[in-house]
Every structure is written in C-alpha cells, then in structure tokens.
Design a protein around this motif. Structure first.
Motif, PDB file in Angstrom:
ATOM      1  N   ASP A  53       7.234   9.773   2.782  1.00  0.00           N
ATOM      2  CA  ASP A  53       6.695   8.849   3.773  1.00  0.00           C
ATOM      3  C   ASP A  53       5.212   8.630   3.481  1.00  0.00           C
ATOM      4  O   ASP A  53       4.428   9.582   3.444  1.00  0.00           O
ATOM      5  CB  ASP A  53       6.906   9.439   5.171  1.00  0.00           C
ATOM      6  N   SER A  54       4.816   7.381   3.277  1.00  0.00           N
ATOM      7  CA  SER A  54       3.406   7.095   2.974  1.00  0.00           C
ATOM      8  C   SER A  54       2.493   7.512   4.122  1.00  0.00           C
ATOM      9  O   SER A  54       1.340   7.867   3.908  1.00  0.00           O
ATOM     10  CB  SER A  54       3.218   5.604   2.677  1.00  0.00           C
ATOM     11  N   GLU A  55       3.040   7.491   5.357  1.00  0.00           N
ATOM     12  CA  GLU A  55       2.237   7.955   6.489  1.00  0.00           C
ATOM     13  C   GLU A  55       1.936   9.448   6.369  1.00  0.00           C
ATOM     14  O   GLU A  55       0.855   9.906   6.744  1.00  0.00           O
ATOM     15  CB  GLU A  55       2.966   7.674   7.802  1.00  0.00           C
TER      16      GLU A  55
ATOM     17  N   LEU B 161       1.530  10.999   3.554  1.00  0.00           N
ATOM     18  CA  LEU B 161       0.469  11.118   2.555  1.00  0.00           C
ATOM     19  C   LEU B 161      -0.892  10.893   3.195  1.00  0.00           C
ATOM     20  O   LEU B 161      -1.841  11.645   2.951  1.00  0.00           O
ATOM     21  CB  LEU B 161       0.680  10.111   1.420  1.00  0.00           C
ATOM     22  N   ARG B 162      -0.996   9.867   4.014  1.00  0.00           N
ATOM     23  CA  ARG B 162      -2.272   9.588   4.666  1.00  0.00           C
ATOM     24  C   ARG B 162      -2.614  10.685   5.678  1.00  0.00           C
ATOM     25  O   ARG B 162      -3.774  11.061   5.836  1.00  0.00           O
ATOM     26  CB  ARG B 162      -2.234   8.209   5.323  1.00  0.00           C
TER      27      ARG B 162
ATOM     28  N   GLU C  12       1.229   4.221  -3.040  1.00  0.00           N
ATOM     29  CA  GLU C  12       0.899   5.612  -2.771  1.00  0.00           C
ATOM     30  C   GLU C  12       2.054   6.545  -3.098  1.00  0.00           C
ATOM     31  O   GLU C  12       1.842   7.695  -3.464  1.00  0.00           O
ATOM     32  CB  GLU C  12       0.484   5.778  -1.305  1.00  0.00           C
ATOM     33  N   THR C  13       3.310   6.055  -2.989  1.00  0.00           N
ATOM     34  CA  THR C  13       4.456   6.937  -3.198  1.00  0.00           C
ATOM     35  C   THR C  13       4.979   6.893  -4.625  1.00  0.00           C
ATOM     36  O   THR C  13       5.334   7.915  -5.190  1.00  0.00           O
ATOM     37  CB  THR C  13       5.593   6.579  -2.228  1.00  0.00           C
TER      38      THR C  13
ATOM     39  N   SER D 113      -4.892   1.411  -3.305  1.00  0.00           N
ATOM     40  CA  SER D 113      -4.767   0.745  -2.006  1.00  0.00           C
ATOM     41  C   SER D 113      -6.109   0.493  -1.332  1.00  0.00           C
ATOM     42  O   SER D 113      -6.219  -0.356  -0.458  1.00  0.00           O
ATOM     43  CB  SER D 113      -3.876   1.578  -1.075  1.00  0.00           C
TER      44      SER D 113
ATOM     45  N   GLN E 279       0.841  -1.199   0.000  1.00  0.00           N
ATOM     46  CA  GLN E 279       0.000   0.000   0.000  1.00  0.00           C
ATOM     47  C   GLN E 279       0.878   1.253   0.000  1.00  0.00           C
ATOM     48  O   GLN E 279       0.640   2.197  -0.759  1.00  0.00           O
ATOM     49  CB  GLN E 279      -0.900   0.010   1.228  1.00  0.00           C
ATOM     50  N   ALA E 280       1.898   1.255   0.850  1.00  0.00           N
ATOM     51  CA  ALA E 280       2.800   2.401   0.917  1.00  0.00           C
ATOM     52  C   ALA E 280       3.501   2.610  -0.416  1.00  0.00           C
ATOM     53  O   ALA E 280       3.657   3.737  -0.897  1.00  0.00           O
ATOM     54  CB  ALA E 280       3.830   2.188   2.032  1.00  0.00           C
ATOM     55  N   HIS E 281       3.935   1.504  -1.057  1.00  0.00           N
ATOM     56  CA  HIS E 281       4.631   1.602  -2.341  1.00  0.00           C
ATOM     57  C   HIS E 281       3.720   2.205  -3.399  1.00  0.00           C
ATOM     58  O   HIS E 281       4.139   3.077  -4.163  1.00  0.00           O
ATOM     59  CB  HIS E 281       5.084   0.202  -2.773  1.00  0.00           C
TER      60      HIS E 281
END
Length: 306
Positions: free
Chosen positions: A157-159, A161-162, A10-11, A208, A6-8
């Motif tokens: 950082d995907s965090e 983004l969220r 989104e970035t 995601s 999911q992180a991959h």
C-alpha cells in the motif's frame, strides 16, 4: 503527477532497487580477494540502504521474512565494520600526527595506540579470517537476492510507504531530542543511524516529489556526514579504552583525549543547529515545505521500526 501515478512509482520501484543494492554489493565482493577500504565502505553503505528499504515496507511483510532479510543485511555490515574501523583509526592517528607531531611521539608508545598502529600483526591469520567471512557474506546475500527477487510486493500500500516515511522522520526527531538533552556518544550514534535510515528511504519518493525530496536529502546527508565524523572519534577513544582518572599517570593520553573531544565539539557545533532546523520540536514531516497535505500526502501514523 496524479495520486495513482505517484502510488505506482513508489511501489513498483522498490524490488528492483533493493535487488540492485544486493547485486552491486555481490559484484564488489570477489571470492578469495581481500577487499580494499573503498569496497568495504561502499558495501556497508549498500547494506545500510538495504536495511532502510526493508524497514520502509516492514508492515507489508510477514515477520519471519522481514527478520530474515533484515538480519542478512545487518550481519553483513557487522562483519565488515571491524575492517573499516581499523582503517579509520589509523587515518585519524595519521592526521593527528601531522597536527601534533611531538604529542604523537609520546602517545605512540602507549600500548593501546601501539596495537592500532601495528598493521601487519597476524596479517596471514587476519587474511584467512576475512576470506572465510567473505564466503559467508556472499552466501547470505545470494540467498537474500533470490528470495527478494521472487517476493510478491504488488500488494504494498503506497499509503503505508508514506506512513513509514513519516514515522521514520518522527523517530529521528525523537533521537535528536534525546541526544541533544543528553549528548552521550551512544545517543548521538543512534541519532546518526536513524538519520541515515530516513535519508536512504527518501530515495523511493524522488520521482513523485523530486525537488523537496532532493532538498531534504541534501540536508540530511550533510548532517549524517558530520555525525559520522563525530562518531569516528568516539569509536577511536573507545578502541583505545581511554577513561580519565584523577591523578592519571599518562598526561600525554589525557591531552590526546582532550584534543579528540575538541574535534568532536567542532562537529557538534555544526550538528545541533542543522538538526534543529530539520527536527524542531513539534515538527512533523508534513510541516516541511513540499511534504504537506497540499502536495498529496497526509499525516498518518503507525509503522514497524527496529
């Protein structure tokens, strides 16, 4: 999808999508060719999407880079906004003529309305100005495209983004409450702009969390469209310069303005219930089905906003 996958998603998707927006806009803006209203609309939407995207990763960029790219997208949209507004004004007046032909004849003699209806006034000068603006716009977007293309975003950082998405949601909710309690045109316009930011930022989370994201996108898009139609009437009244004064010598313009307000009321009757269902006071993004902590997200705070 695992948390790492999911992180991959989104970035890694951010840069090609943003570059795609700019490239598509450039393909529509042809040197020496005056853009039609569809092109103007589509390019302005692409710039809104680009601004929303750059806001989403604002915390991962240095201040100078962030401002430079954001301002390029904003200036492009600003330069093209007057081209769209004149078209929208005439469309609203044409629609008004169909519904109220007798009153239309009376208001068409008013100087502010005459100015809007005079399509060909100083046409050659306007065309020359637009062509010069197009050269400037293409130059700004070319520069922005190459800067972003070679920008390193591997450390996003995907965090963050969220976090950015959740803070955008809260910002829209705050704008909704301000507009709901004090429904001035300026507050409703701000509510509309922030709603679109959130709508366009959701695109980066489709992969995601597809079903909840698309559901929220659909609801936000419908809300944004109604807010946009409300705003079109507000901008028309502002362009005409209408202000009610006791003992007015133009009852035709008074009646016209009342009918414009009636159209706005019609859209507000749809906007407020829809907005309440999404942005009910006290609600955060993770309260919406599919966005909660059980789906791999957490309620976090802190992000750069404009």
């Amino acid at each position: 999808m695992t948390e790492s996958a999911q992180a991959h998603s989104e970035t890694t998707g951010f840069k090609p999508v943003l570059c795609g927006y700019i490239e598509e806009a450039l393909s529509m803006i042809q040197p020496g060719k005056l853009p039609g209203q569809i092109v103007v609309h589509d390019v302005r939407v692409l710039m809104k999407k680009s601004r929303a995207a750059i806001k989403l990763i604002g915390s991962s960029m240095d201040e100078q880079s962030f401002r430079r790219e954001y301002n390029a997208f904003r200036e492009t949209g600003r330069m093209m906004s007057t081209w769209r507004e004149s078209t929208v004004h005439r469309k609203l007046l044409r629609d008004f003529r169909k519904r109220h032909p007798a009153l239309y004849v009376r208001i068409s003699e008013e100087t502010p309305v005459k100015k809007i209806l005079m399509k060909h006034e100083d046409r050659s000068l306007a065309a020359s100005d637009i062509k010069n603006d197009l050269i400037r716009i293409r130059d700004m977007l070319h520069r922005s495209f190459y800067r972003i293309r070679f920008m390193s975003i591997r450390d996003i950082d995907s965090e963050l983004l969220r976090t950015g998405l959740q803070m955008s949601f809260q910002l829209v909710a705050d704008c909704y409450l301000q507009a709901r309690h004090n429904p001035k045109d300026s507050f409703i316009h701000e509510f509309r702009k922030k709603t679109k930011d959130l709508l366009y930022q959701l695109f980066f989370f489709r992969q995601s969390n597809p079903a909840p994201v698309r559901n929220l996108e659909k609801r936000l898009d419908s809300l944004a469209q109604d807010l946009g139609k409300y705003n079109d009437y507000a901008v028309l009244l502002e362009a005409i310069g209408y202000k009610y004064r006791s003992g007015s010598e133009s009852p035709a313009m008074d009646e016209f303005a009342v009918l414009m307000r009636k159209e706005q009321d019609r859209y507000l009757a749809r906007i407020w219930p829809a907005a309440y269902r999404i942005f009910k006071p006290g609600r955060v993004l993770t309260d919406i089905k599919g966005f909660g902590s059980q789906d791999g997200t957490e309620t976090v705070r802190g992000n750069k906003q404009i």
